[in-house]
Design a protein around this motif. Structure first.
Motif, PDB file in Angstrom:
ATOM      1  N   PHE B  99     -57.915  24.031  37.848  1.00  0.00           N
ATOM      2  CA  PHE B  99     -56.546  24.042  38.356  1.00  0.00           C
ATOM      3  C   PHE B  99     -55.616  24.813  37.436  1.00  0.00           C
ATOM      4  O   PHE B  99     -55.890  25.038  36.260  1.00  0.00           O
ATOM      5  N   GLN B 100     -54.493  25.183  38.021  1.00  0.00           N
ATOM      6  CA  GLN B 100     -53.541  26.014  37.295  1.00  0.00           C
ATOM      7  C   GLN B 100     -52.870  25.264  36.150  1.00  0.00           C
ATOM      8  O   GLN B 100     -52.787  25.752  35.041  1.00  0.00           O
ATOM      9  N   ASP B 101     -52.383  24.051  36.451  1.00  0.00           N
ATOM     10  CA  ASP B 101     -51.528  23.355  35.494  1.00  0.00           C
ATOM     11  C   ASP B 101     -52.335  22.311  34.727  1.00  0.00           C
ATOM     12  O   ASP B 101     -52.673  21.267  35.264  1.00  0.00           O
ATOM     13  N   SER B 104     -50.804  18.656  34.745  1.00  0.00           N
ATOM     14  CA  SER B 104     -50.848  17.730  35.881  1.00  0.00           C
ATOM     15  C   SER B 104     -52.254  17.560  36.444  1.00  0.00           C
ATOM     16  O   SER B 104     -52.472  16.713  37.295  1.00  0.00           O
ATOM     17  N   SER B 105     -53.209  18.338  35.960  1.00  0.00           N
ATOM     18  CA  SER B 105     -54.540  18.229  36.567  1.00  0.00           C
ATOM     19  C   SER B 105     -55.422  17.183  35.881  1.00  0.00           C
ATOM     20  O   SER B 105     -56.529  16.929  36.321  1.00  0.00           O
ATOM     21  N   LEU B 106     -54.918  16.590  34.777  1.00  0.00           N
ATOM     22  CA  LEU B 106     -55.646  15.483  34.167  1.00  0.00           C
ATOM     23  C   LEU B 106     -54.838  14.207  34.357  1.00  0.00           C
ATOM     24  O   LEU B 106     -53.618  14.220  34.213  1.00  0.00           O
ATOM     25  N   ASN B 107     -55.529  13.121  34.677  1.00  0.00           N
ATOM     26  CA  ASN B 107     -54.851  11.846  34.894  1.00  0.00           C
ATOM     27  C   ASN B 107     -54.512  11.212  33.548  1.00  0.00           C
ATOM     28  O   ASN B 107     -55.407  10.988  32.727  1.00  0.00           O
ATOM     29  N   VAL B 109     -53.928   8.369  32.546  1.00  0.00           N
ATOM     30  CA  VAL B 109     -54.478   7.063  32.165  1.00  0.00           C
ATOM     31  C   VAL B 109     -55.972   7.129  31.846  1.00  0.00           C
ATOM     32  O   VAL B 109     -56.552   6.117  31.465  1.00  0.00           O
ATOM     33  N   HIS B 110     -56.584   8.290  32.019  1.00  0.00           N
ATOM     34  CA  HIS B 110     -58.022   8.368  31.770  1.00  0.00           C
ATOM     35  C   HIS B 110     -58.321   9.219  30.541  1.00  0.00           C
ATOM     36  O   HIS B 110     -57.608  10.168  30.235  1.00  0.00           O
ATOM     37  N   THR B 111     -59.415   8.880  29.883  1.00  0.00           N
ATOM     38  CA  THR B 111     -59.813   9.637  28.699  1.00  0.00           C
ATOM     39  C   THR B 111     -60.503  10.933  29.096  1.00  0.00           C
ATOM     40  O   THR B 111     -60.888  11.133  30.250  1.00  0.00           O
ATOM     41  N   TYR B 114     -63.876  10.206  30.460  1.00  0.00           N
ATOM     42  CA  TYR B 114     -63.872   9.769  31.854  1.00  0.00           C
ATOM     43  C   TYR B 114     -63.804  10.980  32.775  1.00  0.00           C
ATOM     44  O   TYR B 114     -64.568  11.084  33.739  1.00  0.00           O
ATOM     45  N   PHE B 155     -56.945  10.747  24.990  1.00  0.00           N
ATOM     46  CA  PHE B 155     -56.198  10.811  26.244  1.00  0.00           C
ATOM     47  C   PHE B 155     -55.531  12.179  26.359  1.00  0.00           C
ATOM     48  O   PHE B 155     -55.267  12.826  25.351  1.00  0.00           O
ATOM     49  N   ARG B 171     -64.891  19.684  33.136  1.00  0.00           N
ATOM     50  CA  ARG B 171     -65.041  18.833  34.317  1.00  0.00           C
ATOM     51  C   ARG B 171     -65.607  19.635  35.490  1.00  0.00           C
ATOM     52  O   ARG B 171     -66.482  19.164  36.214  1.00  0.00           O
TER      53      ARG B 171
END
Lengths: 299, 338
Positions: B99-101, B104-107, B109-111, B114, B155, B171
């Motif tokens: 993804f570009q950004d 914003s493309s990683l959540n 709350v997740h490591t 993950y 994180f 990923r």
């Protein structure tokens, strides 16, 4: 079974880290700390009622209508019951109803809000139609009507009745936030990674709105405390149970105000207000944490 | 490359967005009869300005949205909109997206672990437990996050933009895909980091033989990355050619403008003529007509057909200036556009 690997990769540091991440700043916030302290105080009183209470709250053997004294710190009722013991035992019902209604409401709001927002389409439209119908029901009136049909309502029943009128707000707010999060790349990335709908809802979207869910919970608790007390005061629900609301009902019934028996109606009123304030303060604390514009400058 | 069947093929794909309001119904053409192919192991760059439909193309290939018309073929089979869960899962394993950004493309709350471990778990590529953790660390080191072990429990907010984008790449690589869709993977990064990420992608391409759709607005970046370049304007492919041909010998006025703009000094470069007003979707002419420096009367009347340039293999252009002069080759995989 697919969850196991990811859990083994990341769950322990994450769980602990996140728990601290949420709770520690909350306790650093003065409003939230005050709220939590009041709540814990009432919680302890409710738990330790058999130890703390000086008399059986149902006993009618004392001098009726006595003002506060060393034997009866908060005086007695017109029928000779110890008011302090009633206050202590009466802590249980509002707490149980508040937590019960808060939990039920939050569960329904989360389930409907997130699924409607995430899946959209006809499913969303049907759910939102139902939500809007419940939203425009006049809350207290509906609660009164339902509970007048339930002659011997227990705490769970009252929680359920309150839930019926309080879930739509949360559902709408959580749906709106879900729509916002859904457009974020991390949700798209999770879809591309092959995540199923259930995981998208509860592992990607939900953890990003814990503060909204928590504030929904505490707001409902506040609403439930006030509503349950109102019901009891009106003589709906079971007036023979000991609770702050029923103390107020009997005080009102015996013209406590007319005879100046302030020790009869002031303590339950104060307690209801304090417990409500505790939930409101926790909510303000969450609000300040998640909305930086409300945060006070550090001194 | 045209000898082997393409791994991915877009056949006259259109994407229309309809905005309904109480008063009116407006239609936006994000893609208009786009045909593209990507061969196995090939990198195709899609170049265009904002709003040209590049990202829509990426989302269509990632099956985040469906085409309004036309067909997308993958590995000899047309993608079915009502695909079963198994087929969709298979596709998700083989086609991945960067993804570009990276913010914003990683959540949040997740490591890192993950994020990279989930595709492995979903597609059951690695048995759960220690093997999966080891694979996650290997993937992180593949994308240049050394030592992988240290990044696993971090994180996203503990990482820089460049590191986050590397996690995004790890990923995407996790299920060992055949196709990578890279939607402007460097545009949100510091200039100093861009070349690193581009080189990383080129390395992956040679070591893993992965096909790539590289989306960018930067023609020189496209030239650096890609075997072939397709230039897109307002949902239409204007010109498509092998990268060196397109850079050396662009024929479409829009491509020339892009190329001049990227090589010109600031201030005295040529500017694109005409305003970038809203294009009337019902306009019958060339989408570039309002801004074209060498427009002709015919350009406002009929849409040019995409056609191969004679004597040049693999060079396709959609411009009236080249249609009149040269007769379009037919029978190739580029259907004439209406």
């Amino acid at each position: 079974m697919i969850d196991a690997p990811s859990a083994s990769v990341s769950s322990r540091p994450r769980r602990v880290g996140q728990w601290l991440l949420v709770v520690r700043p909350l306790l650093r916030n003065a409003k939230a700390r005050t709220g939590v302290a009041i709540f814990l105080f009432f919680g302890l009183v409710a738990l330790l009622a058999p130890i703390l209470s000086p008399y059986n709250p149902h006993l009618t053997i004392f001098a009726p209508g006595a003002s506060p004294s060393a034997a009866h710190w908060l005086g007695t009722t017109q029928s000779g019951q110890d008011i302090l013991s009633q206050m202590i035992w009466g802590t249980r019902q509002p707490l149980e109803i508040a937590l019960g209604a808060g939990l039920l409401t939050t569960l329904i709001a989360v389930g409907i809000g997130i699924s409607a927002g995430l899946f959209g389409g006809v499913y969303d439209e049907i759910l939102m139609l139902i939500t809007n119908i419940f939203l425009i029901l006049p809350g207290l009136v509906v609660v009164i009507v339902i509970s007048s049909y339930l002659s011997s309502a227990n705490n769970l029943m009252i929680s359920l009745v309150i839930t019926v009128t309080s879930w739509p707000w949360g559902a709408r707010v959580l749906r709106a936030q879900t729509l916002n999060l859904k457009s974020k790349d991390f949700v798209k990335a999770a879809i591309v990674a092959g995540e199923m709908r259930f995981r998208l809802a509860f592992f990607e979207v939900l953890p990003n709105m814990t503060s909204l869910v928590a504030s929904n919970f505490f707001f409902t608790c506040l609403y439930a405390v006030v509503t349950a007390a109102s019901l009891q005061f009106l003589g709906l629900g079971n007036i023979n149970t000991v609770s702050w609301g029923s103390i107020l009902y009997w005080a009102n019934n015996s013209q406590a105000l007319m005879i100046g028996a302030w020790w009869w109606f002031v303590p339950p009123g104060l307690a209801i207000g304090l417990l409500g304030a505790a939930f409101a303060l926790i909510n303000f604390g969450i609000d300040e944490l998640t909305n930086p514009r409300l945060r006070r400058e550090a001194k | 490359m045209s000898s082997s069947p393409p791994l991915i093929e877009l056949r006259n794909v259109s994407k229309v967005f309809v905005n309904r309001s109480l008063r009116q119904r407006s239609v936006v053409y994000a893609l208009r009869e786009v045909s593209l192919t990507i061969a196995r192991g090939e990198v195709l760059a899609l170049v265009g300005e904002s709003g040209s439909g590049k990202s829509t193309t990426a989302q269509l290939l990632a099956r985040l949205t469906h085409p309004s018309g036309g067909e997308i073929w993958f590995d000899g089979r047309a993608i079915n909109r009502q695909a079963g869960a198994r087929e969709l899962r298979q596709y998700r394993r083989r086609v991945q997206m960067i993804f570009q950004d990276p913010f914003s493309s990683l959540n949040a709350v997740h490591t890192v672990g993950y994020h990279v471990g989930r595709p492995l778990a979903i597609h059951r590529l690695v048995p759960p437990g220690r093997a999966l953790a080891a694979q996650v660390e290997t993937l992180l080191e593949t994308v240049g996050l050394h030592p992988g072990r240290e990044f696993v429990s971090k994180f996203p907010h503990q990482l820089s933009g460049g590191q986050r984008q590397r996690v995004g790449i790890a990923r995407a690589l996790a299920p060992n895909p055949d196709v990578l869709i890279a939607d402007e993977p460097t545009s949100m990064l510091d200039v100093s980091l861009r070349l690193d990420v581009m080189n990383l992608l080129l390395d992956l391409r040679t070591t893993r033989k992965v096909s790539m759709l590289y989306i960018t607005h930067d023609l020189s970046g496209a030239n650096y990355m890609a075997d072939r370049i397709a230039v897109m304007y307002r949902g239409t492919i204007m010109e498509e050619a092998p990268a060196d041909v397109l850079m050396k010998d662009p024929v479409h006025p829009y491509t020339r403008l892009l190329l001049d703009a990227s090589t010109a000094d600031f201030g005295n470069g040529p500017s694109v003529a005409g305003p970038l007003g809203a294009l009337d979707p019902s306009s019958p002419g060339c989408p570039f007509y309002p801004r074209c420096p060498s427009r002709m009367p015919v350009c406002s009347e009929t849409r040019p057909v995409s056609a191969w340039i004679a004597d040049e293999a693999e060079h396709r252009v959609s411009c009236h200036r080249y249609h009149d002069a040269e007769s379009p080759k037919t029978g190739r995989d580029a259907q004439p556009k209406v």
